[in-house]
Scaffold this motif. Structure first.
Motif, PDB file in Angstrom:
ATOM      1  N   LEU A  93     -30.320 -16.876  63.575  1.00 15.44           N
ATOM      2  CA  LEU A  93     -31.260 -16.859  62.454  1.00 15.44           C
ATOM      3  C   LEU A  93     -31.635 -15.443  62.030  1.00 15.44           C
ATOM      4  O   LEU A  93     -31.628 -15.141  60.826  1.00 15.44           O
ATOM      5  CB  LEU A  93     -32.516 -17.666  62.803  1.00 15.44           C
ATOM      6  CG  LEU A  93     -33.619 -17.685  61.735  1.00 15.44           C
ATOM      7  CD1 LEU A  93     -33.088 -18.253  60.421  1.00 15.44           C
ATOM      8  CD2 LEU A  93     -34.821 -18.494  62.232  1.00 15.44           C
ATOM      9  N   ILE A  97     -31.065 -13.936  58.200  1.00 12.97           N
ATOM     10  CA  ILE A  97     -32.174 -13.378  57.418  1.00 12.97           C
ATOM     11  C   ILE A  97     -31.836 -11.960  56.974  1.00 12.97           C
ATOM     12  O   ILE A  97     -32.015 -11.592  55.806  1.00 12.97           O
ATOM     13  CB  ILE A  97     -33.475 -13.384  58.240  1.00 12.97           C
ATOM     14  CG1 ILE A  97     -33.935 -14.826  58.474  1.00 12.97           C
ATOM     15  CG2 ILE A  97     -34.566 -12.589  57.530  1.00 12.97           C
ATOM     16  CD1 ILE A  97     -35.106 -14.951  59.425  1.00 12.97           C
ATOM     17  N   THR A  98     -31.336 -11.153  57.892  1.00 10.79           N
ATOM     18  CA  THR A  98     -30.996  -9.762  57.572  1.00 10.79           C
ATOM     19  C   THR A  98     -29.900  -9.692  56.526  1.00 10.79           C
ATOM     20  O   THR A  98     -29.972  -8.891  55.580  1.00 10.79           O
ATOM     21  CB  THR A  98     -30.554  -9.020  58.845  1.00 10.79           C
ATOM     22  OG1 THR A  98     -31.636  -8.990  59.775  1.00 10.79           O
ATOM     23  CG2 THR A  98     -30.129  -7.590  58.518  1.00 10.79           C
ATOM     24  N   PHE A 101     -31.339 -10.686  53.027  1.00 12.92           N
ATOM     25  CA  PHE A 101     -32.212  -9.638  52.491  1.00 12.92           C
ATOM     26  C   PHE A 101     -31.414  -8.402  52.092  1.00 12.92           C
ATOM     27  O   PHE A 101     -31.593  -7.854  50.992  1.00 12.92           O
ATOM     28  CB  PHE A 101     -33.291  -9.255  53.508  1.00 12.92           C
ATOM     29  CG  PHE A 101     -34.582  -9.988  53.337  1.00 12.92           C
ATOM     30  CD1 PHE A 101     -35.412  -9.726  52.258  1.00 12.92           C
ATOM     31  CD2 PHE A 101     -34.977 -10.963  54.250  1.00 12.92           C
ATOM     32  CE1 PHE A 101     -36.603 -10.402  52.084  1.00 12.92           C
ATOM     33  CE2 PHE A 101     -36.162 -11.658  54.088  1.00 12.92           C
ATOM     34  CZ  PHE A 101     -36.987 -11.372  53.001  1.00 12.92           C
TER      35      PHE A 101
END
Length: 290
Positions: A93, A97-98, A101
């Protein structure tokens, strides 16, 4: 380079030899470290010979490792680099997310650096001259049109965001010189929108297109094209990053029109915002919008 350096490396991966691909994969995974490494250090870390690293640099259009390293440093200094790889099923996860973004931020930075202010200036002039604004899009682009309609107070004139294609065409077919159509399409090749644009202009209306493509039938049928070039991963992210970039364009058009235009009473607009804040406090907490 006209495109992201990391995106270029990623795109060239399938065409590289196995040893050059090892260099590419190491660079993509250790981009910041590479800017501080020597040729010998990179060859050892990638498990290849120094000539292989040089051949990789040549494949990417550089005369040598030094030129490639300087370009990498320059690219990283411009902003957050784009995530080079697609999301994998094995990704944890935090990694997902990284990646999302990083890819979104760097893509917006790429859009900003390739943005044409002159096209925005021409679009604002058309907005100022229009009596009515119509924001149309299909699918994910219709969300952008709805956001623009919500900013009618900033534009200072009636705004519509019809979602039904038949209603969109009827509006274009009954348009006149007071109508301005702002059409949103990531590809710029949505055939019904091109038809609507042509019909609107045939009736004396003007057309602005917001698109990620610099060519296409929709641009050909428009008076002004605002191009939002993004670093799309079209397998997964097409409706996401392009939509964010287009929303930014709507904010630019609405804010500039409100601040610089002649049709917006800023004092009245501020009063409306104050009344809206008070109105929200009267709503049932369970139904109050955020």
């Amino acid at each position: 380079m006209s495109t992201s350096l990391l995106q270029s490396i990623s795109d060239r991966l399938p065409a590289l030899s196995r040893s050059e691909r090892a260099v590419a994969e190491y660079v993509l995974q250790h981009r910041e470290e590479v800017t501080r490494m020597t040729l010998a250090a990179v060859s050892r870390a990638a498990g290849v010979s120094e000539p292989t690293v040089i051949r990789f640099c040549a494949s990417m259009g550089f005369a040598g490792f030094r030129g490639f390293r300087l370009e990498m440093a320059r690219f990283l200094a411009l902003g957050v680099p784009t995530t080079h790889s697609a999301i994998e099923e094995s990704d944890a996860l935090p990694t997902i997310i990284t990646k999302i973004f990083d890819h979104t931020i760097s893509s917006l930075d790429h859009t900003r650096r390739s943005f044409d202010p002159d096209s925005v200036a021409r679009a604002i002039a058309l907005i100022e001259a229009a009596d009515r604004l119509h924001f149309f899009g299909f699918g994910a682009s219709s969300i952008i049109a709805e956001d623009a309609e919500q900013k009618a107070a900033l534009f200072g004139k009636p705004c519509s965001a019809l979602a039904d294609p038949h209603q969109q065409f009827m509006t274009a077919a009954t348009a006149d010189t007071g109508d301005l159509f702002v059409l949103v399409s990531h590809t710029g090749r949505t055939v019904p929108l091109s038809t609507i644009a042509s019909e609107a202009r045939a009736n004396g209306a003007h057309v602005i297109t917001i698109t990620a493509s610099s060519t296409g039938p929709l641009i050909d049928a428009s008076d002004v094209a605002i191009v939002t070039a993004t670093l799309e991963d079209t397998d997964v992210y097409t409706p996401t990053i392009s939509r964010i970039a287009a929303l930014v364009v709507i904010d630019i058009l609405a804010t500039t029109t409100a601040m610089k235009g002649e049709h917006v009473n800023l004092a009245r607009l501020r009063g409306m915002k104050q009344k809206l804040a008070a109105f929200r406090s009267t709503l049932d907490p369970g139904s109050a919008p955020e």
